[in-house]
Design a protein around this motif. Structure first.
Motif, PDB file in Angstrom:
ATOM      1  N   UNK B 188      41.877  53.018  34.043  1.00  0.00           N
ATOM      2  CA  UNK B 188      42.607  51.782  33.758  1.00  0.00           C
ATOM      3  C   UNK B 188      43.121  51.112  35.043  1.00  0.00           C
ATOM      4  N   UNK B 189      43.593  51.915  35.991  1.00  0.00           N
ATOM      5  CA  UNK B 189      44.152  51.320  37.211  1.00  0.00           C
ATOM      6  C   UNK B 189      43.185  51.324  38.398  1.00  0.00           C
ATOM      7  N   UNK B 190      42.062  52.061  38.285  1.00  0.00           N
ATOM      8  CA  UNK B 190      41.160  52.179  39.442  1.00  0.00           C
ATOM      9  C   UNK B 190      39.800  51.511  39.250  1.00  0.00           C
ATOM     10  N   UNK B 191      39.238  51.642  38.049  1.00  0.00           N
ATOM     11  CA  UNK B 191      37.821  51.306  37.867  1.00  0.00           C
ATOM     12  C   UNK B 191      37.559  49.808  38.080  1.00  0.00           C
ATOM     13  N   UNK B 296      47.515  44.829  33.113  1.00  0.00           N
ATOM     14  CA  UNK B 296      46.323  45.619  32.772  1.00  0.00           C
ATOM     15  C   UNK B 296      45.823  45.307  31.363  1.00  0.00           C
ATOM     16  N   UNK B 297      46.260  44.178  30.838  1.00  0.00           N
ATOM     17  CA  UNK B 297      45.760  43.764  29.531  1.00  0.00           C
ATOM     18  C   UNK B 297      46.332  44.546  28.369  1.00  0.00           C
ATOM     19  N   UNK B 314      50.661  56.785  39.726  1.00  0.00           N
ATOM     20  CA  UNK B 314      51.628  56.096  38.880  1.00  0.00           C
ATOM     21  C   UNK B 314      51.359  54.599  38.763  1.00  0.00           C
ATOM     22  N   UNK B 315      51.688  54.087  37.607  1.00  0.00           N
ATOM     23  CA  UNK B 315      51.968  52.663  37.427  1.00  0.00           C
ATOM     24  C   UNK B 315      53.359  52.609  36.812  1.00  0.00           C
ATOM     25  N   UNK B 341      47.684  47.927  46.066  1.00  0.00           N
ATOM     26  CA  UNK B 341      47.540  46.808  45.155  1.00  0.00           C
ATOM     27  C   UNK B 341      46.054  46.526  45.061  1.00  0.00           C
ATOM     28  N   UNK B 342      45.731  45.341  44.626  1.00  0.00           N
ATOM     29  CA  UNK B 342      44.322  44.961  44.555  1.00  0.00           C
ATOM     30  C   UNK B 342      44.086  43.769  45.478  1.00  0.00           C
ATOM     31  N   UNK B 343      42.868  43.709  46.006  1.00  0.00           N
ATOM     32  CA  UNK B 343      42.554  42.585  46.910  1.00  0.00           C
ATOM     33  C   UNK B 343      42.699  41.253  46.201  1.00  0.00           C
TER      34      UNK B 343
END
Lengths: 164, 423
Positions: B188-191, B296-297, B314-315, B341-343
């Motif tokens: 959920x947080x990586x893919x 994350x929807x 963690x989130x 974080x994410x780009x």
């Protein structure tokens, strides 16, 4: 020197800046933390940054307050919310230099070391680093507009609750 | 015969097969610590060693640890990630002495006698191999192929890199567990995300590493230790949430803010907890708690994944971090935080993450207290090694729960621990 670069005249003395920094660290060390936010201008930024991040150009700070309200919240949390071992700090500060003054903002850099004493009575070197300060005059008195504490001791002993 | 299992250092497990009572000696005895290094960290486990985003370019490297063994994660010229023990095959010196960097030459040279190795850990250069002026040199049958660095198997799982000393280990996804509950939260947080590291923090905590492992698998304490969680509703045991266990001892705790029932809130008020001051404790600047919902929807606001033996991911609200546990002896561990974080983050979201780190880290208004709780346990278990803790909230068994008033996830940890350690 004929190649000297023109800089804005420095109108604040190092003595004044040192007085501010000395009063700041003694406020913390004497546990008058409720007065700690008063050393800042209303529009202020306070960050405690591991040197590891500063050297890599990464933005994470372990403490990050961008308002006086956030500074006050840190102290209220320390007094009323957080769980930690009781301790004292003792700051030693030295090597203050005024790096410049522009449009009423003085930039200064100072070395600091913080000893921490827990209730077992042993005093340990807890945190060393440098203050990089932007200082302004508010109603005639010097206040921090920005205070960055960039610390060398990037492996923090257990936790950090008291401001640096 | 006493059915209880007596092993290392005279340590007695209170009852064979029991996970709800743990003898304090596992936190204090050197022999137990040494066996953990062999049976757990260097045994049949996948250990987290870093994010792939920490070594984004060919030639990048990062020094870290598996258990207390120093290792180096590298990225070779083709882009593949490797790991090897940071110990020269010649005389045992550290090969890599920096925390991280880029090795454009592609070789890692020990400073002591300048043996050099490539990113894969193969020996590629030995000074004075044929001697000097016909004197000295290595024997004729000296084979550089026999003197590489000790290599670990590596898997890059959606940007999180794991390594194992055990050549017979099944792949990482099998290790995570077949039913996929932890895997699902991890993905959920990586893919499919372009991960960007935004900073590091490190804590050195004078406590056995397992007290922290217990803490991060413990949904029970979070309402009772952390005022910020309870008062501001960031996490409460009364919220909709649950725990899942896969692969034996990997666990996930998750909750949704704002889902407490009136009844649960009322019961909470009646219990007059120190940590519940919702009517009186306020923030002068509530911007600290201003997050972005639904990133994350879904409406999950807290996920703590504990992937044994050494990773917490963690989130919490909008903060994302991996926490690597590095044991440093029986009574100390280092906790290495890598925030990301994410780009694709916009500026506002990035600033939200940076501000929320006030909650989570060595100076975190919530998480500092987990360091302290680990320390006060270690200080108290100094003696009475065959006394034991009581881990019975939510029963004595090991199973998923659709609530947060349980310690079943801690029991899952001890269940697998006992099996690996032979108790």
């Amino acid at each position: 020197m004929s190649t000297a670069v023109a800089t804005a005249p420095v109108t604040t003395t190092r003595q004044e800046v040192e007085d501010l920094i000395h009063a700041y660290v003694q406020c913390i060390d004497d546990d008058r933390l409720e007065e700690w936010p008063d050393f800042f201008a209303d529009d202020c930024l306070y960050k405690v940054i591991p040197r590891e991040n500063a050297d890599l150009g990464l933005p994470v700070a372990v403490m990050f307050c961008d308002s006086k309200g956030m500074l006050r919240d840190r102290i209220v949390a320390l007094r009323k919310a957080n769980i930690y071992a009781p301790h004292f700090y003792r700051h030693l500060v030295s090597n203050t230099r005024i790096l410049g003054e522009q449009a009423g903002v003085i930039t200064a850099q100072t070395n600091y070391g913080v000893f921490q004493t827990l209730l077992d009575g042993e005093t340990r070197v807890y945190n060393t680093g440098k203050y990089v300060d932007k200082i302004v005059r508010v109603n005639g008195a010097l206040r921090f507009k920005e205070k960055l504490c960039i610390f060398d001791t990037y492996r923090i002993q257990t936790l950090m609750v008291t401001p640096i | 015969m006493d059915a209880r299992v007596k092993r290392t250092g005279g340590l007695i497990w209170p009852e064979e097969g029991v996970n709800s009572a743990v003898p304090y000696g596992v936190f204090t005895e050197q022999a137990v610590y040494d066996e953990e290094q062999a049976r757990i960290f260097r045994g049949p486990t996948w250990n987290f060693i870093g994010l792939a985003a920490e070594v984004p370019n060919p030639g990048d490297y990062k020094a870290t640890f598996v258990g207390d063994t120093p290792i180096v994660m590298t990225r070779d010229e083709k882009g593949d990630i490797h790991a090897w023990v940071n110990r020269c095959a010649h005389r045992g010196a550290l090969v890599c002495r920096e925390l991280r960097g880029n090795n454009a030459a592609g070789t890692y040279t020990c400073v002591y006698h300048q043996w050099s190795f490539d990113a894969r850990g193969d020996l590629v250069g030995v000074p004075f191999r044929r001697g000097l002026g016909g004197k000295g040199g290595y024997p004729a049958d000296f084979d550089t192929k026999q003197h590489g660095l000790r290599k670990l198997r590596v898997e890059n799982y959606h940007g999180a890199v794991f390594a194992t000393f055990d050549d017979a280990m099944p792949g990482f996804q099998d290790y995570l567990g077949a039913d996929g509950a932890v895997d699902q939260h991890l993905r959920r947080v990586l893919e499919g995300r372009d991960i960007e590291v935004i900073g590091h923090a490190r804590q050195y905590i004078p406590s056995n590493w397992k007290f922290y492992a217990e803490n991060t698998k413990d949904p029970y304490h979070a309402s009772l230790l952390h005022l910020f969680h309870m008062t501001f509703g960031l996490y409460r045991s009364s919220q909709v949430g649950g725990v899942k266990i896969t692969g034996g001892w990997h666990t996930v705790l998750f909750s949704r803010s704002g889902t407490d029932s009136e009844e649960a809130i009322s019961e909470t008020k009646d219990s007059q907890l120190r940590t519940y001051q919702a009517d009186s404790y306020t923030l002068a600047d509530p911007s600290l708690l201003k997050g972005r919902k639904g990133e994350w929807g879904d409406d999950v606001t807290l996920v703590i994944m504990s992937l044994m033996p050494n990773l917490v991911i963690q989130q919490i609200q909008n903060t994302l971090a991996v926490r690597q546990i590095v044991p440093k002896g029986r009574d100390a561990f280092e906790l290495v935080w890598t925030y990301f974080g994410y780009k694709t983050d916009d500026e506002e979201l990035r600033n939200i993450r940076l501000k929320q780190i006030n909650l989570i880290g060595p100076a975190g208004l919530i998480s500092m207290e987990d360091g302290e709780s680990s320390v006060i346990c270690q200080q108290a278990v100094v003696r009475d090694q065959n006394d034991w803790s009581c881990i019975e909230m939510g029963g004595r068994d090991v199973k998923d729960a659709d609530h947060l008033v349980t310690e079943t996830t801690i029991r899952a940890f001890w269940d697998e621990y006992r099996q690996l350690m032979g108790y």
